[in-house]
Design an enzyme around this catalytic site. Structure first.
Site, PDB file in Angstrom:
ATOM      1  N   LYS A  52       6.989  -4.024  -4.058  1.00  0.00           N
ATOM      2  CA  LYS A  52       8.398  -3.666  -3.882  1.00  0.00           C
ATOM      3  C   LYS A  52       8.873  -3.873  -2.459  1.00  0.00           C
ATOM      4  O   LYS A  52       9.897  -4.482  -2.222  1.00  0.00           O
ATOM      5  CB  LYS A  52       8.627  -2.222  -4.339  1.00  0.00           C
ATOM      6  N   GLU A  70      19.532 -16.920  -6.739  1.00  0.00           N
ATOM      7  CA  GLU A  70      19.150 -15.578  -7.174  1.00  0.00           C
ATOM      8  C   GLU A  70      18.728 -15.586  -8.647  1.00  0.00           C
ATOM      9  O   GLU A  70      17.782 -14.891  -9.033  1.00  0.00           O
ATOM     10  CB  GLU A  70      20.331 -14.615  -6.914  1.00  0.00           C
ATOM     11  N   GLU A  87      10.189 -14.360 -10.841  1.00  0.00           N
ATOM     12  CA  GLU A  87       9.485 -13.106 -10.502  1.00  0.00           C
ATOM     13  C   GLU A  87       8.918 -12.386 -11.708  1.00  0.00           C
ATOM     14  O   GLU A  87       7.806 -11.876 -11.661  1.00  0.00           O
ATOM     15  CB  GLU A  87      10.471 -12.111  -9.863  1.00  0.00           C
ATOM     16  N   TRP A  98      -3.010  -2.604  -1.437  1.00  0.00           N
ATOM     17  CA  TRP A  98      -2.601  -3.971  -1.793  1.00  0.00           C
ATOM     18  C   TRP A  98      -3.362  -4.858  -0.813  1.00  0.00           C
ATOM     19  O   TRP A  98      -3.082  -4.854   0.381  1.00  0.00           O
ATOM     20  CB  TRP A  98      -1.084  -4.077  -1.587  1.00  0.00           C
ATOM     21  N   ASN A 135      -1.860   1.958   5.951  1.00  0.00           N
ATOM     22  CA  ASN A 135      -0.972   0.862   5.549  1.00  0.00           C
ATOM     23  C   ASN A 135      -0.750  -0.009   6.772  1.00  0.00           C
ATOM     24  O   ASN A 135      -0.639   0.501   7.890  1.00  0.00           O
ATOM     25  CB  ASN A 135       0.398   1.386   5.105  1.00  0.00           C
ATOM     26  N   GLY A 136      -0.614  -1.319   6.547  1.00  0.00           N
ATOM     27  CA  GLY A 136      -0.355  -2.218   7.675  1.00  0.00           C
ATOM     28  C   GLY A 136      -1.554  -3.103   7.939  1.00  0.00           C
ATOM     29  O   GLY A 136      -2.507  -3.140   7.144  1.00  0.00           O
ATOM     30  N   HIS A 165      20.156 -36.789  -6.084  1.00  0.00           N
ATOM     31  CA  HIS A 165      19.361 -37.307  -4.962  1.00  0.00           C
ATOM     32  C   HIS A 165      17.860 -37.088  -5.172  1.00  0.00           C
ATOM     33  O   HIS A 165      17.091 -37.161  -4.238  1.00  0.00           O
ATOM     34  CB  HIS A 165      19.822 -36.656  -3.650  1.00  0.00           C
ATOM     35  N   CYS A 212       0.821  -1.206   0.000  1.00  0.00           N
ATOM     36  CA  CYS A 212       0.000   0.000   0.000  1.00  0.00           C
ATOM     37  C   CYS A 212       0.862   1.265   0.000  1.00  0.00           C
ATOM     38  O   CYS A 212       1.999   1.257   0.474  1.00  0.00           O
ATOM     39  CB  CYS A 212      -0.861   0.030   1.251  1.00  0.00           C
ATOM     40  N   ARG A 249       5.333   0.220  -6.155  1.00  0.00           N
ATOM     41  CA  ARG A 249       5.294  -0.645  -4.977  1.00  0.00           C
ATOM     42  C   ARG A 249       4.288  -1.786  -5.131  1.00  0.00           C
ATOM     43  O   ARG A 249       4.321  -2.732  -4.357  1.00  0.00           O
ATOM     44  CB  ARG A 249       4.932   0.181  -3.742  1.00  0.00           C
ATOM     45  N   LYS A 291      15.043 -14.348  -9.973  1.00  0.00           N
ATOM     46  CA  LYS A 291      14.806 -13.284 -10.960  1.00  0.00           C
ATOM     47  C   LYS A 291      13.898 -13.807 -12.070  1.00  0.00           C
ATOM     48  O   LYS A 291      12.974 -13.129 -12.490  1.00  0.00           O
ATOM     49  CB  LYS A 291      16.128 -12.785 -11.575  1.00  0.00           C
TER      50      LYS A 291
HETATM   51  C1  F6R Z   1      13.605 -10.018  -5.409  1.00  0.00           C
HETATM   52  C2  F6R Z   1      13.215  -9.078  -4.417  1.00  0.00           C
HETATM   53  C3  F6R Z   1      12.723  -9.555  -3.086  1.00  0.00           C
HETATM   54  C4  F6R Z   1      13.390  -8.727  -1.995  1.00  0.00           C
HETATM   55  C5  F6R Z   1      12.796  -9.050  -0.619  1.00  0.00           C
HETATM   56  C6  F6R Z   1      13.470  -8.270   0.481  1.00  0.00           C
HETATM   57  O1  F6R Z   1      13.980  -9.420  -6.596  1.00  0.00           O
HETATM   58  O2  F6R Z   1      13.286  -7.920  -4.646  1.00  0.00           O
HETATM   59  O3  F6R Z   1      12.960 -10.916  -2.888  1.00  0.00           O
HETATM   60  O4  F6R Z   1      14.760  -8.984  -2.041  1.00  0.00           O
HETATM   61  O5  F6R Z   1      11.424  -8.776  -0.609  1.00  0.00           O
HETATM   62  O6  F6R Z   1      13.301  -6.897   0.289  1.00  0.00           O
HETATM   63  P1  F6R Z   1      14.229  -5.854   1.046  1.00  0.00           P
HETATM   64  O7  F6R Z   1      15.605  -6.021   0.477  1.00  0.00           O
HETATM   65  O8  F6R Z   1      13.635  -4.517   0.742  1.00  0.00           O
HETATM   66  O9  F6R Z   1      14.185  -6.212   2.491  1.00  0.00           O
END
Ligand code: F6R
Length: 608
Positions: free
Chosen positions: A603, A483, A490, A73, A99-100, A506, A2, A27, A487
């Protein structure tokens, strides 16, 4: 997640609020709304629409100089028009954006319903509007007092802005666990959940602390606690410009931010590499060599990509400092009643510094007397402030949901921490010197990889129709594989799983066939022969292999080779992660995905 925007001043509020919402779109959200006074009444426009459509619904002709707005959100209740914020009380006087999550929302709703209050939404927020209205009816001296009385009944996390149409010269704001920042202008005040909404108008900001309220007028503001004690705040200048939130010549923020990585890494390194003593200088740690030597273990905590970056950091700490080190998802930490060891250095890694799970892990650590430092990107963020010391990432504002430059800077910052811990122990001067030199070259090596974007794209699109993909790595390559898979899933929505190379046999090997491509991380290090063996195992089962490597591989072993420049072997993982970002990005583009708005994701994850 949010987003909140509020404005009070001398300009027309609606365009400022809508522009603020637009800046928060990155976000992630599923509905949006705005409330302003219009001819003495509250005018609320809200719907399950994008901000552009909301702009059309709002139209023109609103002259209000105050108002609040929100992108939602969904948590409590579906993403519908009725559940969008602002939420209002029964008389339509009080508007609230929130928010929250209010944890005792059900009890509050039951109590209010028993008192005859009619709810119009399924949200936890609506109770706040009703409770504030009731507190005013019951004789609260001011809107601020009514909000304070209400919040005393509330359990959970919130960042809220409240407006009473009968008092159009003030906004009341409160924070507990969900970020709120005030922006100070000339004869105007702003409030938002993220500075992205403010920097177009002002660089002067004040961060609210948990348990604090603020009352804003056009010319001033004051803050106090939930117990009505006045607090005094220090204004900060944010070093962020409006351009940082535009993607200039690039089609999307992710690509822009990938290409910013050489500069971002340069910023992270500047003034921190000590060539004379072959070590790192990390002033923000505030730990002298004696304290640095007192740690017996290191544990990195973070979520998602920040956790994988921590895993890479833990590997480097073990290699260079010979201290036992590991990484753990911050999201699990507080629920397993962790043993907090006073001789462990805990490192909380987070781009936003607002990830609730990471913040809660830090609070749990502090409560149990753990020594914790932050590795965060956003100055003034909750994790950064809670830790009080650490290593700033200096990646610059990151807008793309898929994190790139911040993750790379997490890895670089962890490497500097590992070097420092190594050099106060037994890492030799000569070895330190090689590391320092290789770290200084990282920006140029990253630029070389990014210059080969077209070649990586050619490799990537060959596999864009795959429904599943494996990412396989061993030792240093394991966090890179995780990682890389992260990527891809996502932003492309291709099912991607990371495996440790030796684990394939395994179980997962059963899934290998011509339709299961494997991206294999193959650095030219001590386990090269083992990784070649892994590729042979995959090939023998008909699986296509995409090798990411800086080694010379036998002909015909890989279907596609993505080349990575050489560095010190310990730093390979930092470089190997870069082509995987490009790989994921190009596949997602090829599939027509909305790169900056991946489905279901936000985000910064400020809820559980
Ligand atoms: C992946 C991504 C998420 C963040 C995770 C932690 O591309 O962006 O997995 O890494 O939500 O977010 P932060 O770093 O803001 O704590």
């Amino acid at each position: 997640m949010c987003g909140i925007v509020g404005y009070i001043g001398r300009r027309e509020a609606a365009p400022i609020l809508l522009e603020g919402l637009h800046r928060l779109e990155y976000r992630g959200y599923d509905s949006a709304g705005i409330a302003v006074p219009h001819r003495g009444r509250l005018r609320v426009t809200k719907a399950a629409v994008r901000v552009d459509e909301l702009r059309d619904l709002v139209g023109t002709g609103l002259t209000a100089k105050v108002g609040l707005a929100h992108t939602r959100w969904a948590t409590h209740g579906e993403p519908t028009d009725a559940n969008a914020h602002p939420q209002v009380d029964e008389d339509g006087h009080i508007a609230v954006v929130h928010n929250g999550i209010i944890e005792n929302a059900e009890q509050l709703r039951t109590k209010l319903t028993a008192d005859g209050v009619k709810f119009t939404s399924e949200t936890d927020t609506e109770s706040l509007a009703h409770l504030i209205a009731r507190a005013l009816r019951d004789g609260a001296a001011s809107l601020e007092d009514a909000v304070r009385t209400t919040l005393r009944e509330v359990e959970g996390a919130y960042g809220i802005v409240v407006f009473d149409v009968r008092k159009p010269d003030e906004l009341v704001v409160a924070r507990n666990g969900s970020p709120i920042v005030l922006g100070i202008g000339e004869g105007e005040m702003f409030v938002a959940s993220d500075i992205a909404a403010l920097v177009r108008y002002t660089q002067r900001v004040v961060y609210l602390d948990d348990g604090e309220l603020a009352t804003l007028g056009a010319d001033d503001f004051h803050t106090s606690t939930l117990q009505a004690t006045r607090t005094s705040k220090t204004e900060t200048m944010v070093d962020v410009a409006d351009e940082d939130y535009q993607h200039d010549g690039y089609d999307d923020f992710m690509r822009k931010e990938m290409h910013e990585q050489p500069d971002a890494v340069r910023r992270a390194l500047v003034g921190r590499l000590d060539e004379r003593f072959s070590t790192a200088r990390l002033g923000g740690l505030d730990l002298d060599p004696h304290e640095l030597r007192s740690f017996r273990r290191v544990k990195f905590l973070g979520c998602g990509s920040a956790y994988y970056a921590g895993q890479l950091g833990a590997n480097l700490v073990e290699e260079w400092a010979r201290l036992p080190a590991d990484a753990e998802p911050a999201s699990e930490f507080r629920y397993r009643n962790p043993v907090v060891d006073p001789e462990t250095l805990y490192v909380a890694v987070s781009q936003s510094g607002e990830t609730l799970d990471t913040l809660a892990a830090v609070q749990e650590l502090k409560r149990k007397g753990g020594r914790v430092i932050g590795m965060v990107n956003v100055v003034g963020s909750a994790v950064g402030r809670e830790c009080g010391r650490g290593v700033l990432l200096h990646a610059g504002p990151e807008v793309s949901v898929a994190s790139t430059k911040a993750v790379t800077n997490m890895c670089v910052s962890s490497a500097m921490l590992a070097l420092l811990l190594g050099r106060v122990r037994d890492l030799s001067m000569a070895h330190g010197k090689r590391i320092v030199a290789a770290m200084a070259e990282l920006p140029d090596r990253i630029a070389e990889i990014l210059a080969a974007e077209a070649e990586i794209e050619a490799a990537a699109v060959r596999f864009a129709s795959a429904e599943h993909m494996f990412f396989v790595g061993r030792v240093r390559g394991w966090p890179v594989a995780r990682e890389g898979a992260q990527k891809l899933k996502e932003i492309s929505y291709i099912h991607a799983e990371a495996y440790q190379a030796a684990e394939l046999k395994h179980g997962p090997l059963a899934l290998i066939d011509a339709h299961m491509p494997s991206v294999v991380i193959v650095p030219d290090d001590e386990v090269l022969a083992k990784n070649i063996g892994t590729m042979e195992q995959i090939k023998a089962r008909g699986g296509p292999v995409i090798a990411v490597t800086n080694a010379e591989l036998p002909d015909g072993l890989a279907d596609v080779v993505i080349r990575v420049p050489r560095s010190e072997p310990e730093l390979d993982p930092i470089l190997f992660a870069i082509p995987l970002q490009v790989f994921a990005h190009r596949i997602a583009i090829h599939l027509g995905r909305d790169i900056d708005k991946p489905r279901n994701l936000a985000k910064s994850v400020t809820v559980e």
